[in-house]
Design an enzyme around this catalytic site. Sequence first.
Site, PDB file in Angstrom:
ATOM      1  N   HIS A  53       0.816  -1.219   0.000  1.00 55.50           N
ATOM      2  CA  HIS A  53       0.000   0.000   0.000  1.00 55.50           C
ATOM      3  C   HIS A  53       0.854   1.276   0.000  1.00 55.50           C
ATOM      4  O   HIS A  53       0.351   2.349  -0.291  1.00 55.50           O
ATOM      5  CB  HIS A  53      -1.016  -0.011   1.161  1.00 55.50           C
ATOM      6  CG  HIS A  53      -0.460   0.347   2.509  1.00 55.50           C
ATOM      7  ND1 HIS A  53      -0.200  -0.592   3.486  1.00 55.50           N
ATOM      8  CD2 HIS A  53      -0.126   1.530   3.045  1.00 55.50           C
ATOM      9  CE1 HIS A  53       0.266   0.017   4.557  1.00 55.50           C
ATOM     10  NE2 HIS A  53       0.316   1.304   4.321  1.00 55.50           N
TER      11      HIS A  53
ATOM     12  N   ASP B  71      -0.843  -7.438   1.443  1.00 53.85           N
ATOM     13  CA  ASP B  71      -0.177  -6.129   1.488  1.00 53.85           C
ATOM     14  C   ASP B  71       1.339  -6.303   1.606  1.00 53.85           C
ATOM     15  O   ASP B  71       1.922  -6.123   2.680  1.00 53.85           O
ATOM     16  CB  ASP B  71      -0.730  -5.349   2.692  1.00 53.85           C
ATOM     17  CG  ASP B  71      -0.262  -3.908   2.701  1.00 53.85           C
ATOM     18  OD1 ASP B  71       0.266  -3.453   1.672  1.00 53.85           O
ATOM     19  OD2 ASP B  71      -0.438  -3.243   3.740  1.00 53.85           O
TER      20      ASP B  71
ATOM     21  N   SER C 130       4.352   1.546   8.468  1.00 51.67           N
ATOM     22  CA  SER C 130       3.997   0.547   7.464  1.00 51.67           C
ATOM     23  C   SER C 130       5.208   0.056   6.704  1.00 51.67           C
ATOM     24  O   SER C 130       6.094   0.843   6.379  1.00 51.67           O
ATOM     25  CB  SER C 130       3.033   1.148   6.444  1.00 51.67           C
ATOM     26  OG  SER C 130       1.761   1.094   6.943  1.00 51.67           O
ATOM     27  N   GLY C 131       5.196  -1.212   6.401  1.00 46.66           N
ATOM     28  CA  GLY C 131       6.295  -1.793   5.633  1.00 46.66           C
ATOM     29  C   GLY C 131       7.449  -2.221   6.521  1.00 46.66           C
ATOM     30  O   GLY C 131       8.336  -2.936   6.096  1.00 46.66           O
TER      31      GLY C 131
ATOM     32  N   GLY D 204       3.166   5.545   9.177  1.00 47.38           N
ATOM     33  CA  GLY D 204       4.585   5.764   8.865  1.00 47.38           C
ATOM     34  C   GLY D 204       5.431   4.546   9.210  1.00 47.38           C
ATOM     35  O   GLY D 204       6.556   4.421   8.752  1.00 47.38           O
TER      36      GLY D 204
HETATM   37  N1  ARG Z   1      -1.084   1.874   7.576  1.00 48.82           N
HETATM   38  C1  ARG Z   1      -0.101   2.469   8.411  1.00 48.82           C
HETATM   39  C2  ARG Z   1       1.026   3.062   7.588  1.00 48.82           C
HETATM   40  O1  ARG Z   1       0.824   3.255   6.409  1.00 48.82           O
HETATM   41  C3  ARG Z   1       0.362   1.514   9.474  1.00 48.82           C
HETATM   42  C4  ARG Z   1      -0.598   1.484  10.557  1.00 48.82           C
HETATM   43  C5  ARG Z   1      -0.307   0.567  11.635  1.00 48.82           C
HETATM   44  N2  ARG Z   1      -1.294   0.838  12.618  1.00 48.82           N
HETATM   45  C6  ARG Z   1      -1.401   0.209  13.775  1.00 48.82           C
HETATM   46  N3  ARG Z   1      -2.297   0.595  14.590  1.00 48.82           N
HETATM   47  N4  ARG Z   1      -0.635  -0.782  14.057  1.00 48.82           N
HETATM   48  O2  ARG Z   1       2.055   3.453   8.075  1.00 48.82           O
END
Ligand code: ARG
Length: 581
Positions: free
Chosen positions: A149, A195, A290-291, A288
């Site tokens: 994503h 993802d 993510s990944g 932030g």
């Molecule tokens: N989708 C988020 C990103 O793009 C990551 C979110 C993780 N959230 C959580 N509550 N663990 O960075």
Amino acid sequence: MLLAMLLLLLLLSPDSQTAHGHPLYMRLSPSTLQVLSAQGTQALQAAQRSAQWAIKRVLMEIRHRLHDCQAGPGRSRPQGPLLQDPPEPGPCGERSQGVANVTRAHGRIVGGSTAPSGAWPWLVRLQLGGLPLCGGVLVASSWVLTAAHCFARASNELLWTVVLAEGPQGEQAVEVQVNRILPHPKFDPQTFHNDLALVQLWTPVSPEGPARPVCLPQGSREPPAGTPCAIAGWGALFEDGPESQAVREARVPLLSADTCQKALGPGLRPSTMLCAGYLAGGIDSCQGDSGGPLTCSESGPRPREVLFGVTSWGDGCGEPGKPGVYTRVAVFKDWLQEQMNAAPSTREPSCRELLAWDPREEEPSADAQELCAFYARRCRRSERSCAQLALQQCLQRRRRCELRSLAHTLLGLLRGAQELLGPRPGLQRGVPAPARSAPSLREPPGHKDREQRLYSGSRVAGTWFQKPKPERRKETKGCPGLEPLQQKLAAIQGAHAWILQIPTEHLAMNFHEVLADLGSKTLTGLFKAWVRAGLGDQHVVFSGLVGLEPSTLAHSLPRLLVQALKAFRSAFLTEGEPQGP
Ligand code: ARG
């Protein structure tokens, strides 16, 4: 876009020259020239950087090869195509001594405890246009695993860079270009199903540097619920909060599929997602992150960290009853191996690879054949026409890549143009031209006799354009595969010599004048124009086509830019050739 058009309208100040009251020539305004020059400079910088990367990559290959040879016979790597990744160096998942015990169970990303420098040697930062956007995990010397994503809005590899981990003593983090982005083909942006994305680095990570790959799960087995695992990243300190300046880390226990499903509802698909964290809330990953990695230690004589999850999504950050969701890496084991081990001919060459290649040679070189092998994969050996068609397809894709990279430069520039040009560009009124048939370009003093007006090429003379010194060859005896690498290095250095030898601080293109012949309108609404441009104290003059209305002008600028680049390049090459009788 509308803004861009308006801007261009302002830029095009008429500086026309008249005869009997009729305009004959129009000069593009200084502000338009300034825009073109800034764009040209950006293109030059990009060209130089790309050449430097290409060289760095081959040098790295040479180093690896020498390293193998020094390690003695039997340890030498199998000969493979250059673009294939070198096999993985050394062990994985090892944290440096001294940091492994630092992470305490109460550390967290939301709310935060800062990780010591070098604590997570596989944690990388993915940057879009220089801005950090996501985390990532180094899983092999050329591969980073991250969340698909992250690329939802921009999947063009030319826009992304990867910042590797800094060293335990604060050694500086290295920024690497991205060669290829491979999102999982079944990634669903609605549900975040699958993802996961692999990112191939343009230069493999140096074995001497602080960045090191994590271990991937060997089989499909995962640690049981309750296992304390680690998350790390630069993500937000709390929901909608600021991102962290330093790496943060936390320990989170894995939760059972059942618990995850109950907590997060049908949005959680246990087949490809796992969840981890505390039902009490407070410790979690956030925007932030993510990944980034969710790793669990594997005990043994030498403890190793294995990547079982990639940070994917959550319902808020650290909310009670809402653990974080991670893509399950173990179930994608086969896909990952397949992608990382794929033979180069099975995937389309990336824009970065194509742009690093100079297709001017008449006969396609072995390099080009290798690079374009993907298009010829269905050709039989005897079919020459098929191979030729494949090469054409490959060249066509390269042209599309060229346009794409140029379009980005142009767009970036238009965005910055307002700033660049100030509140209102002044209009410049012209000096009457002496004659219609011979537009005179004002020569800068001292350069007149060194210039030659050309229609498709040009010539320059100057101080920086000296042929590069040939690279001194090292002894290659007894090290198979080194010779072709050195040849490749020499070829790249030769092809890009013109741009490599210009000191970076002198990389500035100047469009001095664009003079359009108003009596030469073509069917497409463009006018014949004489362009005078300089690169440092080098000058070229060439003819091209320019639009004089906002939309046609916008379209004609990139072409003028490419022409100028070509003019400088061919000027250098002409100069380097031995003079004829
Ligand atoms: N989708 C988020 C990103 O793009 C990551 C979110 C993780 N959230 C959580 N509550 N663990 O960075």
